[in-house]
Design a protein around this motif. Structure first.
Motif, PDB file in Angstrom:
ATOM      1  N   LEU A   1      19.990 -20.822  19.929  1.00 46.58           N
ATOM      2  CA  LEU A   1      20.720 -19.818  19.158  1.00 46.58           C
ATOM      3  C   LEU A   1      19.779 -18.973  18.302  1.00 46.58           C
ATOM      4  O   LEU A   1      19.979 -17.759  18.165  1.00 46.58           O
ATOM      5  CB  LEU A   1      21.797 -20.487  18.299  1.00 46.58           C
ATOM      6  CG  LEU A   1      22.970 -21.070  19.080  1.00 46.58           C
ATOM      7  CD1 LEU A   1      23.859 -21.916  18.168  1.00 46.58           C
ATOM      8  CD2 LEU A   1      23.774 -19.979  19.756  1.00 46.58           C
ATOM      9  N   PHE A   2      18.736 -19.577  17.728  1.00 46.97           N
ATOM     10  CA  PHE A   2      17.715 -18.804  17.001  1.00 46.97           C
ATOM     11  C   PHE A   2      17.100 -17.761  17.927  1.00 46.97           C
ATOM     12  O   PHE A   2      16.950 -16.592  17.566  1.00 46.97           O
ATOM     13  CB  PHE A   2      16.570 -19.695  16.510  1.00 46.97           C
ATOM     14  CG  PHE A   2      16.874 -20.600  15.359  1.00 46.97           C
ATOM     15  CD1 PHE A   2      17.917 -20.367  14.487  1.00 46.97           C
ATOM     16  CD2 PHE A   2      16.092 -21.716  15.137  1.00 46.97           C
ATOM     17  CE1 PHE A   2      18.176 -21.213  13.427  1.00 46.97           C
ATOM     18  CE2 PHE A   2      16.332 -22.570  14.076  1.00 46.97           C
ATOM     19  CZ  PHE A   2      17.384 -22.324  13.222  1.00 46.97           C
ATOM     20  N   THR A   3      16.729 -18.216  19.108  1.00 49.02           N
ATOM     21  CA  THR A   3      16.049 -17.337  20.063  1.00 49.02           C
ATOM     22  C   THR A   3      16.973 -16.209  20.509  1.00 49.02           C
ATOM     23  O   THR A   3      16.567 -15.034  20.536  1.00 49.02           O
ATOM     24  CB  THR A   3      15.555 -18.155  21.273  1.00 49.02           C
ATOM     25  OG1 THR A   3      14.687 -19.192  20.790  1.00 49.02           O
ATOM     26  CG2 THR A   3      14.803 -17.288  22.260  1.00 49.02           C
ATOM     27  N   ILE A   4      18.212 -16.539  20.842  1.00 54.28           N
ATOM     28  CA  ILE A   4      19.162 -15.506  21.269  1.00 54.28           C
ATOM     29  C   ILE A   4      19.429 -14.524  20.133  1.00 54.28           C
ATOM     30  O   ILE A   4      19.508 -13.311  20.364  1.00 54.28           O
ATOM     31  CB  ILE A   4      20.459 -16.146  21.793  1.00 54.28           C
ATOM     32  CG1 ILE A   4      20.170 -16.932  23.085  1.00 54.28           C
ATOM     33  CG2 ILE A   4      21.542 -15.093  22.029  1.00 54.28           C
ATOM     34  CD1 ILE A   4      21.292 -17.843  23.529  1.00 54.28           C
ATOM     35  N   SER A   5      19.544 -15.028  18.906  1.00 54.98           N
ATOM     36  CA  SER A   5      19.774 -14.118  17.774  1.00 54.98           C
ATOM     37  C   SER A   5      18.597 -13.164  17.604  1.00 54.98           C
ATOM     38  O   SER A   5      18.792 -11.981  17.312  1.00 54.98           O
ATOM     39  CB  SER A   5      20.029 -14.902  16.483  1.00 54.98           C
ATOM     40  OG  SER A   5      18.870 -15.549  16.023  1.00 54.98           O
ATOM     41  N   SER A   6      17.391 -13.648  17.822  1.00 57.32           N
ATOM     42  CA  SER A   6      16.204 -12.792  17.733  1.00 57.32           C
ATOM     43  C   SER A   6      16.226 -11.722  18.814  1.00 57.32           C
ATOM     44  O   SER A   6      15.886 -10.561  18.565  1.00 57.32           O
ATOM     45  CB  SER A   6      14.933 -13.633  17.885  1.00 57.32           C
ATOM     46  OG  SER A   6      14.880 -14.650  16.919  1.00 57.32           O
ATOM     47  N   MET A   7      16.634 -12.111  20.022  1.00 58.50           N
ATOM     48  CA  MET A   7      16.706 -11.172  21.135  1.00 58.50           C
ATOM     49  C   MET A   7      17.756 -10.084  20.861  1.00 58.50           C
ATOM     50  O   MET A   7      17.501  -8.901  21.075  1.00 58.50           O
ATOM     51  CB  MET A   7      17.025 -11.923  22.429  1.00 58.50           C
ATOM     52  CG  MET A   7      15.911 -12.849  22.870  1.00 58.50           C
ATOM     53  SD  MET A   7      16.394 -14.129  24.075  1.00 58.50           S
ATOM     54  CE  MET A   7      17.153 -13.188  25.375  1.00 58.50           C
ATOM     55  N   VAL A   8      18.917 -10.492  20.373  1.00 57.06           N
ATOM     56  CA  VAL A   8      20.001  -9.551  20.085  1.00 57.06           C
ATOM     57  C   VAL A   8      19.586  -8.593  18.967  1.00 57.06           C
ATOM     58  O   VAL A   8      19.794  -7.382  19.060  1.00 57.06           O
ATOM     59  CB  VAL A   8      21.298 -10.308  19.694  1.00 57.06           C
ATOM     60  CG1 VAL A   8      22.341  -9.375  19.091  1.00 57.06           C
ATOM     61  CG2 VAL A   8      21.857 -11.055  20.892  1.00 57.06           C
TER      62      VAL A   8
END
Length: 157
Positions: free
Chosen positions: A102-109
């Motif tokens: 979720l950290f990684t996806i939030s960074s991508m978004v």
């Protein structure tokens, strides 16, 4: 207690995958600080999604770290450990990885940057490979107890 264990997959893949994810998180945090996001009262949809995912990821990560306690490792443990199946581990077999994802996806978004998206996707794929390898390790170590746990609790959510 050793904090560094044996990488469950090829060490180059293991460490580059983890570092790729960490880079996305650092860029996310740096960008928030640089943009002074706390100053802006109006959030756009992208920011709301990114902060929601990050907050949920933080909750999963912190709670899973507290639940796993002294069994936490970077890699597979060399010494005997106990199968953790209580607390947040009743919801997910890999809540820490859910949080990291979720950290990684939030960074991508939040960034919508091709390099960050590529690093994030690479990291998510590597984390999945790590999880699959760790499952084999856990099945070998804990046998039927892990098999029962695996049948009752989902890998992610």
């Amino acid at each position: 207690m050793e904090l560094i264990g044996k990488p469950p997959i090829n060490p180059l893949l293991f460490y580059t995958g983890k570092i790729s994810g960490y880079i996305t998180w650092i860029v996310f945090i740096y960008t928030i600080i640089r943009d002074g996001i706390g100053v802006n009262i109006v959030f756009n949809f992208k920011e709301i999604v990114a902060f929601s995912l990050f907050s949920l990821g933080l909750m999963f990560s912190v709670v899973s770290i507290l639940n796993i306690g002294s069994s936490i490792r970077l890699g597979l443990p060399n010494e005997d450990t106990v199968l953790k199946s209580n607390g947040i581990y009743r919801i997910s077999r890999n809540p820490m990885y859910v949080g990291f994802g979720l950290f990684t996806i939030s960074s991508m978004v939040y960034s919508m940057n091709y390099i960050i998206i590529a690093l994030g996707l690479f990291s998510l794929i590597v984390y999945h490979l790590i999880i699959k390898s760790e499952e084999k390790f856990l099945l070998n170590r804990f046998g039927n107890d892990y098999e029962i746990y695996r049948k009752n609790v989902r890998r992610y959510l």
